[in-house]
Design a protein around this motif. Structure first.
Motif, PDB file in Angstrom:
ATOM      1  N   ILE A  10      54.610  48.212  35.532  1.00 36.22           N
ATOM      2  CA  ILE A  10      54.519  47.713  34.164  1.00 36.22           C
ATOM      3  C   ILE A  10      53.093  47.804  33.629  1.00 36.22           C
ATOM      4  N   GLY A  11      52.094  47.594  34.511  1.00 31.31           N
ATOM      5  CA  GLY A  11      50.706  47.682  34.066  1.00 31.31           C
ATOM      6  C   GLY A  11      50.318  49.095  33.700  1.00 31.31           C
ATOM      7  N   ALA A  12      50.719  50.072  34.546  1.00 26.12           N
ATOM      8  CA  ALA A  12      50.385  51.478  34.267  1.00 26.12           C
ATOM      9  C   ALA A  12      51.097  51.960  33.007  1.00 26.12           C
ATOM     10  N   PHE A  13      52.356  51.576  32.884  1.00 31.06           N
ATOM     11  CA  PHE A  13      53.103  51.999  31.706  1.00 31.06           C
ATOM     12  C   PHE A  13      52.527  51.360  30.438  1.00 31.06           C
ATOM     13  N   ALA A  14      52.128  50.098  30.530  1.00 24.59           N
ATOM     14  CA  ALA A  14      51.551  49.410  29.376  1.00 24.59           C
ATOM     15  C   ALA A  14      50.289  50.125  28.911  1.00 24.59           C
ATOM     16  N   ARG A  15      49.427  50.531  29.857  1.00 22.83           N
ATOM     17  CA  ARG A  15      48.204  51.245  29.475  1.00 22.83           C
ATOM     18  C   ARG A  15      48.519  52.592  28.844  1.00 22.83           C
ATOM     19  N   ARG A  16      49.541  53.256  29.330  1.00 21.72           N
ATOM     20  CA  ARG A  16      49.875  54.583  28.841  1.00 21.72           C
ATOM     21  C   ARG A  16      50.413  54.538  27.398  1.00 21.72           C
ATOM     22  N   VAL A  17      51.184  53.527  27.076  1.00 26.33           N
ATOM     23  CA  VAL A  17      51.841  53.498  25.757  1.00 26.33           C
ATOM     24  C   VAL A  17      51.148  52.559  24.779  1.00 26.33           C
ATOM     25  N   GLY A  18      50.112  51.843  25.217  1.00 26.84           N
ATOM     26  CA  GLY A  18      49.379  50.996  24.301  1.00 26.84           C
ATOM     27  C   GLY A  18      50.028  49.668  24.003  1.00 26.84           C
ATOM     28  N   LEU A  19      50.814  49.154  24.930  1.00 32.05           N
ATOM     29  CA  LEU A  19      51.443  47.850  24.775  1.00 32.05           C
ATOM     30  C   LEU A  19      50.979  46.932  25.905  1.00 32.05           C
ATOM     31  N   ALA A  20      50.929  45.646  25.638  1.00 32.18           N
ATOM     32  CA  ALA A  20      50.568  44.682  26.673  1.00 32.18           C
ATOM     33  C   ALA A  20      51.754  44.468  27.611  1.00 32.18           C
ATOM     34  N   PRO A  21      51.499  44.194  28.872  1.00 35.35           N
ATOM     35  CA  PRO A  21      52.606  43.897  29.792  1.00 35.35           C
ATOM     36  C   PRO A  21      53.492  42.759  29.288  1.00 35.35           C
ATOM     37  N   SER A  22      52.876  41.755  28.672  1.00 32.57           N
ATOM     38  CA  SER A  22      53.684  40.649  28.147  1.00 32.57           C
ATOM     39  C   SER A  22      54.629  41.134  27.051  1.00 32.57           C
ATOM     40  N   ALA A  23      54.162  42.106  26.233  1.00 30.12           N
ATOM     41  CA  ALA A  23      55.028  42.648  25.185  1.00 30.12           C
ATOM     42  C   ALA A  23      56.187  43.416  25.807  1.00 30.12           C
ATOM     43  N   LEU A  24      55.916  44.173  26.883  1.00 33.09           N
ATOM     44  CA  LEU A  24      56.993  44.912  27.549  1.00 33.09           C
ATOM     45  C   LEU A  24      58.032  43.951  28.122  1.00 33.09           C
ATOM     46  N   ARG A  25      57.581  42.822  28.691  1.00 36.45           N
ATOM     47  CA  ARG A  25      58.536  41.829  29.204  1.00 36.45           C
ATOM     48  C   ARG A  25      59.386  41.278  28.066  1.00 36.45           C
ATOM     49  N   PHE A  26      58.734  41.022  26.921  1.00 42.42           N
ATOM     50  CA  PHE A  26      59.455  40.492  25.759  1.00 42.42           C
ATOM     51  C   PHE A  26      60.500  41.499  25.268  1.00 42.42           C
ATOM     52  N   TYR A  27      60.117  42.770  25.185  1.00 41.49           N
ATOM     53  CA  TYR A  27      61.051  43.785  24.700  1.00 41.49           C
ATOM     54  C   TYR A  27      62.181  44.012  25.695  1.00 41.49           C
ATOM     55  N   ARG A  54      59.947  56.317  23.299  1.00 37.30           N
ATOM     56  CA  ARG A  54      60.572  55.132  22.731  1.00 37.30           C
ATOM     57  C   ARG A  54      59.577  53.976  22.683  1.00 37.30           C
ATOM     58  N   ALA A  55      58.792  53.818  23.747  1.00 30.83           N
ATOM     59  CA  ALA A  55      57.818  52.728  23.774  1.00 30.83           C
ATOM     60  C   ALA A  55      56.760  52.902  22.689  1.00 30.83           C
ATOM     61  N   VAL A  56      56.302  54.127  22.499  1.00 35.70           N
ATOM     62  CA  VAL A  56      55.303  54.386  21.445  1.00 35.70           C
ATOM     63  C   VAL A  56      55.899  54.110  20.074  1.00 35.70           C
ATOM     64  N   LEU A  57      57.162  54.493  19.865  1.00 33.13           N
ATOM     65  CA  LEU A  57      57.809  54.221  18.578  1.00 33.13           C
ATOM     66  C   LEU A  57      57.952  52.721  18.353  1.00 33.13           C
ATOM     67  N   VAL A  58      58.312  51.977  19.395  1.00 30.45           N
ATOM     68  CA  VAL A  58      58.383  50.516  19.285  1.00 30.45           C
ATOM     69  C   VAL A  58      57.027  49.963  18.860  1.00 30.45           C
ATOM     70  N   ARG A  59      55.966  50.443  19.523  1.00 29.47           N
ATOM     71  CA  ARG A  59      54.626  49.959  19.179  1.00 29.47           C
ATOM     72  C   ARG A  59      54.282  50.261  17.720  1.00 29.47           C
TER      73      ARG A  59
END
Length: 361
Positions: A10-27, A54-59
């Motif tokens: 989750i940390g690596a993916f968060a850095r790659r797509v520009g979202l915080a890990p907490s945001a990924l958990r929320f989504y 999809r993650a970039v579009l969400v952001r």
């Protein structure tokens, strides 16, 4: 997950797509962006590379302030549904931004010391060109005597744009300019059209001109020279409401501007001039008249009549070889645009086929 796992933490993916890990958990909790896998023992989330778009579009949707319910439609709904949601959100965002800007401007004006002077720097030739296009639409003679404010040009100064506006009730001309630089609070000033034309001749010789509006009045500065404006008080018509109320064009006609101008001039000013568009031809004059101009037309056939004395100045004010006519109906305002200049717009009121005064907007 071990080092051989192809999924990203989750940390690596968060850095790659520009979202915080907490945001990924929320989504994940909301069902908007589920991980590719959740480790049943540790609860660690793993994300696949193909989830990045999809993650970039969400952001991007969230950066635009879109609620998750609407974002879900864009992410998973049909194309037309997604387009409708995006367009509606864009409209709301513009309205919200305009309301916020108006509220802030009102607060600024109420601060001690009054509003800051408004200054916009423009190219001298560009300002002169805008005056040449807009000032002829100001009212003259009897109309100006009855409605003095219509004998003036409205100059609006904002942070990102300077607008010149004039109308005689039968024609409305608007030209938007991008200032080289601007500062101060938004301002507006009404200037006599004839006076502004004289000042435009002076501005033409200046590489750059500053338009200044404050409590003492208004002026143009160019180099070490200064020319005072004589602003007047008055309630200029709400031209923005007119533009906003324009219905969608059903007919569009692109035609050689010089050829159309010559045809209008040859028709004289004795009565209405009928234009009939069908296929790739624009016929000019009575139904039985043979002359026609090559044209690009969209929409069903249409016929619309103009007072040549009103249409001719609108064509003269354009630039470039072509002119675009946008017609919503034979009785509504016709938008006359220069195909090569989107910053200038003229509205021209049609007339009835039989002789009579032009209808007013």
């Amino acid at each position: 997950m071990d080092d051989t796992d192809p999924l990203m933490s989750i940390g690596a993916f968060a850095r790659r797509v520009g979202l915080a890990p907490s945001a990924l958990r929320f989504y994940d909790d909301c069902g908007v962006l589920r991980p590719a896998r959740v480790d049943p023992a540790t609860g660690y989330r793993g994300y696949a590379p193909d989830q990045e778009p999809r993650a970039v579009l969400v952001r991007r949707l969230r950066e635009a302030g879109m609620p998750l319910a609407d974002a879900s439609v864009v992410l998973d709904g049909a194309r037309e549904e997604a387009r409708a949601v995006l367009e509606a959100h864009a409209t709301r965002a513009r309205e919200t931004a305009a309301s916020a800007a108006a509220a802030i401007d009102e607060i600024l004006r109420a601060l001690p010391g009054g509003p800051r002077p408004t200054v916009a720097r423009l190219g001298g030739a560009e300002l002169a060109s805008a005056v040449r296009q807009v000032a002829p639409a100001a009212a003259r003679a009897a109309v100006a005597q009855e409605f003095p404010v219509l004998g003036h040009v409205l100059v609006e100064l904002a942070r990102q744009e300077v607008r010149l506006v004039a109308t005689d009730r039968y024609r409305l001309a608007v030209r938007a300019l991008r200032p080289v630089a601007s500062e101060g609070d938004p301002g507006r000033v009404l200037v006599d059209a004839a006076e502004l034309r004289d000042l435009a001749s002076w501005a033409m010789r200046m590489p750059e001109v500053a338009v200044e509006v404050d409590q003492r009045g208004a002026r143009l500065r160019g180099g070490s020279a200064e020319r005072a404006l004589a602003p007047v008080d008055g309630a200029f018509p709400d031209y923005r409401a007119v533009l906003d109320a324009l219905p969608t064009a059903r007919h569009r006609i692109i035609v050689d501007r010089s050829a159309l101008r010559a045809a209008v001039a040859d028709a004289g000013h004795d009565g209405p001039l009928l234009l009939r568009a069908e296929g790739r031809r624009l016929a000019i004059g009575p139904d039985a008249a043979p002359p026609a101009l090559p044209a690009i037309t969209t929409g069903p056939p249409v016929r619309v009549a103009f007072d040549p004395g009103v249409l001719l100045p609108a064509l003269d004010a354009g630039v470039g070889p072509d002119v675009l006519l946008e017609i919503s109906s034979p009785t509504g305002p016709v938008v006359v645009r220069s195909a090569d200049q989107g910053s200038f717009t003229t509205l021209v009121m049609p007339v009835h086929d039989d002789p009579g005064p032009p209808r007013r907007p």
